[in-house]
Design an enzyme around this catalytic site. Sequence first.
Site, PDB file in Angstrom:
ATOM      1  N   ASP A   7       3.502  -2.244 -17.325  1.00  0.00           N
ATOM      2  CA  ASP A   7       2.186  -2.212 -16.691  1.00  0.00           C
ATOM      3  C   ASP A   7       1.552  -0.845 -16.942  1.00  0.00           C
ATOM      4  O   ASP A   7       1.149  -0.146 -16.013  1.00  0.00           O
ATOM      5  CB  ASP A   7       2.367  -2.475 -15.180  1.00  0.00           C
ATOM      6  CG  ASP A   7       1.080  -2.889 -14.503  1.00  0.00           C
ATOM      7  OD1 ASP A   7       0.106  -3.188 -15.212  1.00  0.00           O
ATOM      8  OD2 ASP A   7       1.045  -2.906 -13.250  1.00  0.00           O
TER       9      ASP A   7
ATOM     10  N   GLN B 100       0.840  -1.190   0.000  1.00  0.00           N
ATOM     11  CA  GLN B 100       0.000   0.000   0.000  1.00  0.00           C
ATOM     12  C   GLN B 100       0.879   1.245   0.000  1.00  0.00           C
ATOM     13  O   GLN B 100       2.050   1.195   0.363  1.00  0.00           O
ATOM     14  CB  GLN B 100      -0.996  -0.005   1.155  1.00  0.00           C
ATOM     15  CG  GLN B 100      -0.424   0.120   2.538  1.00  0.00           C
ATOM     16  CD  GLN B 100      -1.518  -0.113   3.603  1.00  0.00           C
ATOM     17  OE1 GLN B 100      -2.460  -0.896   3.381  1.00  0.00           O
ATOM     18  NE2 GLN B 100      -1.386   0.548   4.737  1.00  0.00           N
TER      19      GLN B 100
HETATM   20 MG   LIG Z   1      -0.283   0.555  -9.908  1.00  0.00          MG
END
Ligand SMILES: [Mg+2]
Length: 512
Positions: free
Chosen positions: A285, A135
Amino acid sequence: MWSSLPHIRRMTKLAYTFGRNGAAMSLTRAGLPVWFCKGFSLISRSGLPAREGARLQLAFAEMGPTFIKLGQALSTRSDLIGEELAEDLALLQDRIPPFPTHRAKALIELELGAPLELLFSDFSETPVAAASIAQVHFATTVEGRPVAVKVLRPDIHLAFKQDIDLFYWLAGHVENYLPAARRLKPLAVIKTFEESIQKELDLRLEAAAAQTIKENTALDEGFYVPEVDWQRTSQSVLTMERITGIPVSDVAAIDAAGLDRNRLVRQAASTLFKQVFRDGFFHADLHPGNLFVGHDGNLIAVDFGITGRINHRDQLFVAEILRSFLKGDYRRVAEVHIMAGYVPAHKNVDDFALACMAIGRPIIGKPLEEISVGQLLGQLFKVSAMFEMETQPQLLLLQKNMVLAEGVGRMLNPHINMWQLAEPLIEEWAQERLSLEGRARFFAEEAKEHAKQLPRFFKKLEQGMDCFDEQGIRLHPETIAEFTRQKEAWNRRWWGISVVAVLLLALLVFNA
Ligand SMILES: [Mg+2]
Ligand SMILES: Nc1ncnc2c1ncn2[C@@H]1O[C@H](COP(=O)(O)OP(=O)(O)O)[C@@H](O)[C@H]1O
């Protein structure tokens, strides 16, 4: 047997979770017996979605981080699980509830070896994003620099190890006892998966990847990578310069800021092209959540957890294929596959060329803005698989990333083709690399590759000879076959025992 108990318990949980989410029958694809899966189908809850993929999504999400990642990894393997399921699994959300901030702080202090106050003057209590592996918190360093701090989930290594051990155990059983499922190469699939996750579980590697792409693209206009704060980075902590920008998906805000969307599309195409074809190392990505637009109109990328590498040979391979496709030279597309050694030379070039035409014609005939180079490559890889081309993970990653980047381009302007905007760049590259000299280098590299195979070949030859000469035994093929038959019979029995044990445990655990 005893060492299998934790796996059996976990597999029961797996079958139970899949059963409740109406996805137990999907486990037959992993080689589990039909009657076993049918049994667990009985416990499915009501009101589940009709699509198998959607039910699988629920089951994977409920099983936790490793399974979410596995689901995402499988979504790129339509060659193994089929088109429809792959599309559904690609939608598997990677957003899960955050872990407590005090645990993030404790991990930072432990790994960076200093109290938090000596590192940061301010640390956000609520994370800005929480995903299966880590996170992100916003913070300010004691020197006053705004940063984003990514922290791995505590215990993720342990959870991951348990799940991976289970996958290996399961894959081993499948390979040993279910010859029909061997075609799916479960052990190899799990090994590739493990390696990719191992990389994501060390944030120093992500930091190094970010730094490398930053350096590679330092002189490129219109693309920015935030600076890594190495003093505050460790295996589980990655601190980077905090960027402020508009999410690339927020088209209204981009317009309101008076930024040129076409320029952004060009920047996206150009940076992907340069990373792939110039640097051979790329951000793999490029989905909208990882791209921002700075107030100066620069495209900013975050999240370097997944990167791809492509060598000189593959750069030319992909370029030559796309060029031949666009020219309608399908025979050349087929020949390049054979030349590169990806498709065995005994395959019929004309048949392959015909199959290429069958996918190329409908796509190339479309209006330019509707052509997706990524999808074209995707279709091509499916055809080449039919001609015995082994899956090339680096090319698959590139192809998937192209589809992602094209999605971003379409989001910014649905009426243009991003590659068209990057055309001058592609032309220049092609002239240089596909020139005589470029080809000469290609062949030189080819020769080097083949030369590398030679020592392995001789070693194999040597090992083969050792086995006969030193041990002095030579088993008759019939004897070997008999050994194999006995082993498989025992394997089948062992598999039956395991399954019964699982069922008994299931009853015990879930009726308790
Ligand atoms: Mg990401
Ligand atoms: N350097 C940064 N500056 C500002 N925000 C960031 C930065 N890095 C990450 N974020 C925010 O955190 C989110 C998650 O970070 P990311 O690295 O993409 O993690 P994940 O691997 O979980 O997707 C991003 O989508 C972005 O909103």
